[in-house]
Design an enzyme around this catalytic site. Structure first.
Site, mmCIF file in Angstrom:
data_model
loop_
_atom_site.group_PDB
_atom_site.id
_atom_site.type_symbol
_atom_site.label_atom_id
_atom_site.label_comp_id
_atom_site.label_asym_id
_atom_site.label_seq_id
_atom_site.Cartn_x
_atom_site.Cartn_y
_atom_site.Cartn_z
ATOM 1 N N SER A 280 31.800 8.841 -48.158
ATOM 2 C CA SER A 280 31.678 7.454 -48.863
ATOM 3 C C SER A 280 32.733 7.094 -49.653
ATOM 4 C CB SER A 280 30.300 7.829 -49.834
ATOM 5 O OG SER A 280 29.782 6.532 -50.199
ATOM 6 N N ARG B 24 20.562 3.029 -60.064
ATOM 7 C CA ARG B 24 20.464 4.468 -58.944
ATOM 8 C C ARG B 24 19.386 4.137 -58.060
ATOM 9 N NH1 ARG B 24 22.668 8.363 -56.229
ATOM 10 N NH2 ARG B 24 21.347 10.105 -56.113
ATOM 11 N N ASP C 258 23.210 4.805 -40.500
ATOM 12 C CA ASP C 258 23.848 4.419 -41.698
ATOM 13 C C ASP C 258 24.014 3.027 -41.957
ATOM 14 O OD1 ASP C 258 25.385 4.079 -44.247
ATOM 15 O OD2 ASP C 258 27.045 5.646 -43.432
ATOM 16 N N HIS D 293 22.906 7.131 -44.592
ATOM 17 C CA HIS D 293 24.111 7.512 -44.912
ATOM 18 C C HIS D 293 24.354 8.832 -45.838
ATOM 19 C CE1 HIS D 293 27.939 6.344 -47.103
ATOM 20 N NE2 HIS D 293 27.465 6.973 -48.344
ATOM 21 N N ASP D 294 23.178 9.219 -46.504
ATOM 22 C CA ASP D 294 23.274 10.739 -46.989
ATOM 23 C C ASP D 294 23.343 11.739 -45.917
ATOM 24 O OD1 ASP D 294 23.535 9.858 -49.519
ATOM 25 O OD2 ASP D 294 21.637 10.328 -50.021
#
Length: 378
Positions: A152, A222, A318, A351-352
């Site tokens: 990232s 967040r 992602d 993405h994680d």
């Protein structure tokens, strides 16, 4: 995350740079302090050092429990004895980025007048973060890094290392990243920044001096960002439209759906470990990052004659940094004649994914490091 190892550390490490750090904005910072951790032994030739570059909300505690917050390490799946980033073979270093909030100089640090910088802190870029890391590595007496690895925002730092000082990077592993932010990513981060600045406790950025924190705004920021880190498939698999286990007799602003509760948890747990102004500064640095723009719009020109060996990874689900962005970088590297490998991992973890259990990713990264360690004589 499934933790395999938590490597022991006894103290939070800091190093103060002995020279002023020049910034892209034209200013310079004196006495920059870098917070870091390291694992594994540096060999006699100082040829086995690996730098880990963290993502937006990460820190230096990649393989050891965070001594400040008590949270577990964020990459214990990857760093440790016998793991892909093998601390029996490599000396692994992780720093908190410039502008961060886990010990490195940033908006929450004291300015020369003894008061927190707040929004008086100078504007920083990804290149400034890397410039600080280079100065830090210089201070350690390490001439060349065996590898620079990051996902990232960490991947942006990896790319910048390879562009700023290619002669000092043997291998580079950018993961789930981009050479520039899309308009969609800029838009998502702007929602987060506006939520922070709309919080009455933000106090025009001087909240620490008033003993306040814009916790509500930071939590919303967040939550908005976290949506981009997970895939639709993963949310459906984990929560779908599942309701909380309670009877609803009237309209409520409580979290009725399980996914709402999950997002609220992500937001509220974040405010205890992150500084709101750091979030503003670091997300803006990501937005401004554009490697091609620094080379007349041609990304390949950033890598001309590079000696660095690259291995890039992306994840099929992602949508924060989709595989197309990594393929763009891979094509630019190939056009520049670089030695480059690329692997897209099929997964629904979004993405994680690079934080989670992805055996193919882990094996491929380990294999790339092993082969090149042999070439390096490590």
């Amino acid at each position: 995350m499934s933790d395999r190892h938590t490597l022991p550390i006894s103290e939070v490490k800091h190093l103060t740079l002995d020279k002023p750090l020049p910034l892209d904005c034209g200013e310079q910072l004196d006495g920059v302090r870098i917070a870091y951790e390291c694992w594994g032994e540096l060999n006699a030739e100082k040829s086995n050092a690996i730098l880990i570059c963290h993502a937006l909300t990460g820190d230096q505690f990649a393989a050891s429990a965070n001594l400040v917050t008590g949270r577990p390490p964020w990459w214990s799946r990857m760093i440790g004895p016998g793991l892909p980033i093998d601390t029996d073979r490599f000396h692994v270093i992780a720093t908190n980025v410039l502008g961060g909030c886990m010990g490195t100089t940033g908006p929450a640090s004291d300015a020369p007048d003894g008061k927190p910088w707040g929004t008086r802190f100078p504007v920083i870029t990804i290149s400034d973060m890397v410039r600080a890391q280079i100065a830090f590595i210089d201070t350690l007496g390490i001439d060349t890094l065996f590898s620079v690895i990051g996902g990232s925002m960490g991947g942006m730092q990896v790319l910048d290392w390879a562009v700023q000082v290619p002669e000092r990077v043997f291998t580079a592993i950018p993961i789930a990243t981009a050479a520039r932010h899309s308009a969609q990513n800029i838009a998502f981060y702007e929602v987060g920044r506006q939520s922070i600045m709309a919080d009455p406790d933000w106090c025009d950025g001087q909240y620490l001096a008033q003993d306040k924190r814009p916790s509500r705004g930071l939590a919303i920021a967040r939550m908005a960002a976290h949506i981009t880190y997970v895939s639709e498939e993963a949310l459906k698999r984990k929560f779908d439209r599942g309701l909380q286990d309670r009877e609803q007799t009237s309209f409520s602003f409580d979290a009725d759906f399980q996914v709402e509760s999950y997002l609220r948890y992500q937001g509220h747990s974040f405010v205890d470990r992150f500084d709101a102004n750091s979030y503003l500064y670091v997300t803006r640095a990501m937005d401004y990052y554009d490697l091609a723009a620094r080379h007349d719009g041609r990304l390949a020109d950033a890598f001309v004659d590079t000696p660095v060996r690259f291995c890039l990874f992306s994840f099929s689900s992602d949508w924060h940094y989709p595989p197309s962005t990594t393929r763009e970088i891979t094509r630019a590297l190939a056009a520049a004649g670089a030695e480059v490998s690329y692997l897209e991992i099929e997964t629904d973890n979004g993405h994680d994914a690079f934080f989670l259990e992805e055996p193919l990713f882990e094996d491929a990264l380990a294999g790339f490091l092993k082969v090149n360690a042999g070439k390096r004589g490590i």
